[in-house]
Motif scaffolding. Structure first.
Motif, PDB file in Angstrom:
ATOM      1  N   GLU A  24       0.828  -1.207   0.000  1.00  0.00           N
ATOM      2  CA  GLU A  24       0.000   0.000   0.000  1.00  0.00           C
ATOM      3  C   GLU A  24       0.862   1.256   0.000  1.00  0.00           C
ATOM      4  O   GLU A  24       0.520   2.260  -0.644  1.00  0.00           O
ATOM      5  CB  GLU A  24      -0.942   0.001   1.203  1.00  0.00           C
ATOM      6  CG  GLU A  24      -2.126  -0.935   1.053  1.00  0.00           C
ATOM      7  CD  GLU A  24      -3.086  -0.864   2.232  1.00  0.00           C
ATOM      8  OE1 GLU A  24      -4.284  -0.634   1.987  1.00  0.00           O
ATOM      9  OE2 GLU A  24      -2.644  -1.037   3.381  1.00  0.00           O
ATOM     10  N   ALA A  25       1.975   1.215   0.719  1.00  0.00           N
ATOM     11  CA  ALA A  25       2.873   2.365   0.777  1.00  0.00           C
ATOM     12  C   ALA A  25       3.474   2.677  -0.590  1.00  0.00           C
ATOM     13  O   ALA A  25       3.901   3.811  -0.852  1.00  0.00           O
ATOM     14  CB  ALA A  25       3.991   2.117   1.792  1.00  0.00           C
ATOM     15  N   LEU A  26       3.480   1.669  -1.472  1.00  0.00           N
ATOM     16  CA  LEU A  26       3.981   1.867  -2.835  1.00  0.00           C
ATOM     17  C   LEU A  26       2.852   2.221  -3.801  1.00  0.00           C
ATOM     18  O   LEU A  26       3.044   2.246  -5.018  1.00  0.00           O
ATOM     19  CB  LEU A  26       4.700   0.601  -3.314  1.00  0.00           C
ATOM     20  CG  LEU A  26       5.966   0.223  -2.530  1.00  0.00           C
ATOM     21  CD1 LEU A  26       6.495  -1.135  -2.978  1.00  0.00           C
ATOM     22  CD2 LEU A  26       7.047   1.299  -2.716  1.00  0.00           C
ATOM     23  N   GLY A  27       1.647   2.466  -3.239  1.00  0.00           N
ATOM     24  CA  GLY A  27       0.532   2.893  -4.063  1.00  0.00           C
ATOM     25  C   GLY A  27      -0.301   1.772  -4.652  1.00  0.00           C
ATOM     26  O   GLY A  27      -1.099   2.005  -5.568  1.00  0.00           O
ATOM     27  N   VAL A  28      -0.134   0.558  -4.116  1.00  0.00           N
ATOM     28  CA  VAL A  28      -0.884  -0.585  -4.641  1.00  0.00           C
ATOM     29  C   VAL A  28      -2.198  -0.736  -3.862  1.00  0.00           C
ATOM     30  O   VAL A  28      -2.184  -0.831  -2.635  1.00  0.00           O
ATOM     31  CB  VAL A  28      -0.062  -1.888  -4.514  1.00  0.00           C
ATOM     32  CG1 VAL A  28      -0.842  -3.070  -5.090  1.00  0.00           C
ATOM     33  CG2 VAL A  28       1.288  -1.737  -5.218  1.00  0.00           C
ATOM     34  N   PRO A  29      -3.338  -0.779  -4.552  1.00  0.00           N
ATOM     35  CA  PRO A  29      -4.622  -0.970  -3.857  1.00  0.00           C
ATOM     36  C   PRO A  29      -4.704  -2.372  -3.249  1.00  0.00           C
ATOM     37  O   PRO A  29      -4.299  -3.355  -3.880  1.00  0.00           O
ATOM     38  CB  PRO A  29      -5.677  -0.800  -4.968  1.00  0.00           C
ATOM     39  CG  PRO A  29      -4.947  -0.194  -6.119  1.00  0.00           C
ATOM     40  CD  PRO A  29      -3.526  -0.609  -6.002  1.00  0.00           C
ATOM     41  N   VAL A  30      -5.230  -2.465  -2.030  1.00  0.00           N
ATOM     42  CA  VAL A  30      -5.377  -3.746  -1.339  1.00  0.00           C
ATOM     43  C   VAL A  30      -6.827  -3.935  -0.913  1.00  0.00           C
ATOM     44  O   VAL A  30      -7.401  -3.069  -0.238  1.00  0.00           O
ATOM     45  CB  VAL A  30      -4.457  -3.837  -0.102  1.00  0.00           C
ATOM     46  CG1 VAL A  30      -4.717  -5.131   0.676  1.00  0.00           C
ATOM     47  CG2 VAL A  30      -2.988  -3.748  -0.504  1.00  0.00           C
ATOM     48  N   ALA A  31      -7.418  -5.050  -1.313  1.00  0.00           N
ATOM     49  CA  ALA A  31      -8.749  -5.442  -0.846  1.00  0.00           C
ATOM     50  C   ALA A  31      -8.571  -6.556   0.180  1.00  0.00           C
ATOM     51  O   ALA A  31      -7.810  -7.498  -0.056  1.00  0.00           O
ATOM     52  CB  ALA A  31      -9.612  -5.919  -2.013  1.00  0.00           C
ATOM     53  N   ASP A  32      -9.256  -6.442   1.323  1.00  0.00           N
ATOM     54  CA  ASP A  32      -9.037  -7.345   2.449  1.00  0.00           C
ATOM     55  C   ASP A  32     -10.212  -8.295   2.628  1.00  0.00           C
ATOM     56  O   ASP A  32     -11.361  -7.863   2.731  1.00  0.00           O
ATOM     57  CB  ASP A  32      -8.835  -6.509   3.722  1.00  0.00           C
ATOM     58  CG  ASP A  32      -8.355  -7.333   4.894  1.00  0.00           C
ATOM     59  OD1 ASP A  32      -9.050  -8.290   5.278  1.00  0.00           O
ATOM     60  OD2 ASP A  32      -7.281  -7.016   5.434  1.00  0.00           O
ATOM     61  N   ALA A  33      -9.930  -9.601   2.683  1.00  0.00           N
ATOM     62  CA  ALA A  33     -10.994 -10.602   2.828  1.00  0.00           C
ATOM     63  C   ALA A  33     -11.738 -10.455   4.144  1.00  0.00           C
ATOM     64  O   ALA A  33     -12.943 -10.719   4.207  1.00  0.00           O
ATOM     65  CB  ALA A  33     -10.400 -12.014   2.713  1.00  0.00           C
ATOM     66  N   ASP A  34     -11.041 -10.040   5.208  1.00  0.00           N
ATOM     67  CA  ASP A  34     -11.710  -9.870   6.497  1.00  0.00           C
ATOM     68  C   ASP A  34     -12.749  -8.748   6.426  1.00  0.00           C
ATOM     69  O   ASP A  34     -13.845  -8.857   6.983  1.00  0.00           O
ATOM     70  CB  ASP A  34     -10.685  -9.579   7.604  1.00  0.00           C
ATOM     71  CG  ASP A  34      -9.813 -10.786   7.922  1.00  0.00           C
ATOM     72  OD1 ASP A  34     -10.249 -11.925   7.630  1.00  0.00           O
ATOM     73  OD2 ASP A  34      -8.707 -10.597   8.456  1.00  0.00           O
ATOM     74  N   VAL A  35     -12.411  -7.666   5.733  1.00  0.00           N
ATOM     75  CA  VAL A  35     -13.360  -6.568   5.544  1.00  0.00           C
ATOM     76  C   VAL A  35     -14.526  -7.043   4.681  1.00  0.00           C
ATOM     77  O   VAL A  35     -15.700  -6.760   4.967  1.00  0.00           O
ATOM     78  CB  VAL A  35     -12.659  -5.355   4.899  1.00  0.00           C
ATOM     79  CG1 VAL A  35     -13.672  -4.276   4.553  1.00  0.00           C
ATOM     80  CG2 VAL A  35     -11.582  -4.803   5.824  1.00  0.00           C
ATOM     81  N   ALA A  36     -14.206  -7.796   3.621  1.00  0.00           N
ATOM     82  CA  ALA A  36     -15.254  -8.308   2.732  1.00  0.00           C
ATOM     83  C   ALA A  36     -16.201  -9.246   3.465  1.00  0.00           C
ATOM     84  O   ALA A  36     -17.410  -9.256   3.204  1.00  0.00           O
ATOM     85  CB  ALA A  36     -14.623  -9.029   1.540  1.00  0.00           C
ATOM     86  N   ALA A  37     -15.670 -10.015   4.423  1.00  0.00           N
ATOM     87  CA  ALA A  37     -16.512 -10.942   5.189  1.00  0.00           C
ATOM     88  C   ALA A  37     -17.484 -10.177   6.081  1.00  0.00           C
ATOM     89  O   ALA A  37     -18.640 -10.592   6.251  1.00  0.00           O
ATOM     90  CB  ALA A  37     -15.639 -11.877   6.027  1.00  0.00           C
ATOM     91  N   ARG A  38     -17.025  -9.069   6.662  1.00  0.00           N
ATOM     92  CA  ARG A  38     -17.931  -8.244   7.491  1.00  0.00           C
ATOM     93  C   ARG A  38     -18.994  -7.583   6.621  1.00  0.00           C
ATOM     94  O   ARG A  38     -20.162  -7.507   6.995  1.00  0.00           O
ATOM     95  CB  ARG A  38     -17.131  -7.196   8.268  1.00  0.00           C
ATOM     96  CG  ARG A  38     -16.277  -7.784   9.387  1.00  0.00           C
ATOM     97  CD  ARG A  38     -15.764  -6.712  10.323  1.00  0.00           C
ATOM     98  NE  ARG A  38     -14.779  -5.849   9.705  1.00  0.00           N
ATOM     99  CZ  ARG A  38     -13.473  -6.099   9.666  1.00  0.00           C
ATOM    100  NH1 ARG A  38     -13.006  -7.221  10.192  1.00  0.00           N
ATOM    101  NH2 ARG A  38     -12.634  -5.258   9.095  1.00  0.00           N
ATOM    102  N   THR A  39     -18.583  -7.117   5.435  1.00  0.00           N
ATOM    103  CA  THR A  39     -19.523  -6.478   4.512  1.00  0.00           C
ATOM    104  C   THR A  39     -20.601  -7.463   4.062  1.00  0.00           C
ATOM    105  O   THR A  39     -21.765  -7.093   3.873  1.00  0.00           O
ATOM    106  CB  THR A  39     -18.772  -5.929   3.285  1.00  0.00           C
ATOM    107  OG1 THR A  39     -17.793  -4.991   3.720  1.00  0.00           O
ATOM    108  CG2 THR A  39     -19.714  -5.259   2.308  1.00  0.00           C
ATOM    109  N   ALA A  40     -20.209  -8.732   3.915  1.00  0.00           N
ATOM    110  CA  ALA A  40     -21.131  -9.751   3.400  1.00  0.00           C
ATOM    111  C   ALA A  40     -22.332  -9.969   4.311  1.00  0.00           C
ATOM    112  O   ALA A  40     -23.387 -10.417   3.852  1.00  0.00           O
ATOM    113  CB  ALA A  40     -20.387 -11.071   3.202  1.00  0.00           C
TER     114      ALA A  40
END
Length: 205
Positions: A24-40
């Protein structure tokens, strides 16, 4: 649009989060499975509605959100119940991660998936272009779990044993970071992989 997607995984206390922070510090977008699980299963979602239809209204907290402690009691020691819950949540997590990564700007994106090996590996995530495993020797892993969670060696070992083995994770890896040294070493490892992924993404486009 990022069509080149890298899945990042690793065992408990391997340093996955630190690795993704470096990307992320190099500007790469990161999607997190733990966040996605809460959203689900957030209030109002069809995922939560299906959980309630399957397990009953007693899995809801007074505010209408999922009562995670109650849900754990439902599935603890009950493999059938756990598989039913996973059948509701996992497809939504995979779809959420893929959509988030594909919508991201930049040449490539990262999907942080702690239980990638346990959740079906490449077969369950055929849209991953590469899989990066953050690897660590089991004795280092155990020591980190004990220090981080303030647990004894026996419990730390049980936590490690509940996940895929080191060999199972390495079997699905395209790339490996061995994270058994100081955090500073991650900077050069991640920078080298970032250059490789940018080149691969450019060739893939």
């Amino acid at each position: 649009m990022s069509e080149f997607i890298v899945g990042v995984t690793g065992g408990v206390a391997s340093g996955k989060s630190e690795v993704t922070r470096r990307f992320e510090a190099l500007g790469v977008p990161v999607a997190d499975a733990d966040v996605a699980a809460r959203t689900a299963v957030e209030p109002g979602s069809d995922g939560l509605a299906e959980v309630v239809a399957t397990f009953g209204a007693d899995v809801l907290a007074p505010d209408g959100s999922l009562d995670r402690a109650a849900m754990r009691r439902h599935v603890f020691g009950d493999d059938t119940a756990r598989r039913r819950l996973e059948a509701i949540i996992h497809p939504r997590v995979r779809a959420n991660l893929r959509a988030a990564c594909e919508a991201a700007s930049g040449p490539y994106a990262i999907a942080a998936i702690p239980l990638l090996a346990e959740g079906g590996g490449r077969e369950a995530y055929p849209w991953l272009s590469r899989i990066l495993v953050v690897d660590v020797p089991v004795d280092v892993q155990r020591a980190r779990v004990m220090a981080r969670d303030r647990v004894d060696a026996e419990l730390a070992q049980r936590m490690i044993a509940a996940q895929a083995t080191r060999d199972q994770r390495l079997a699905i890896a395209d790339d490996v970071i061995v994270n058994d040294g100081p955090v500073e070493l991650l900077v050069s490892h991640v920078a080298a992989l970032d250059r490789r992924y940018r080149a691969l993404a450019g060739a893939h486009a």
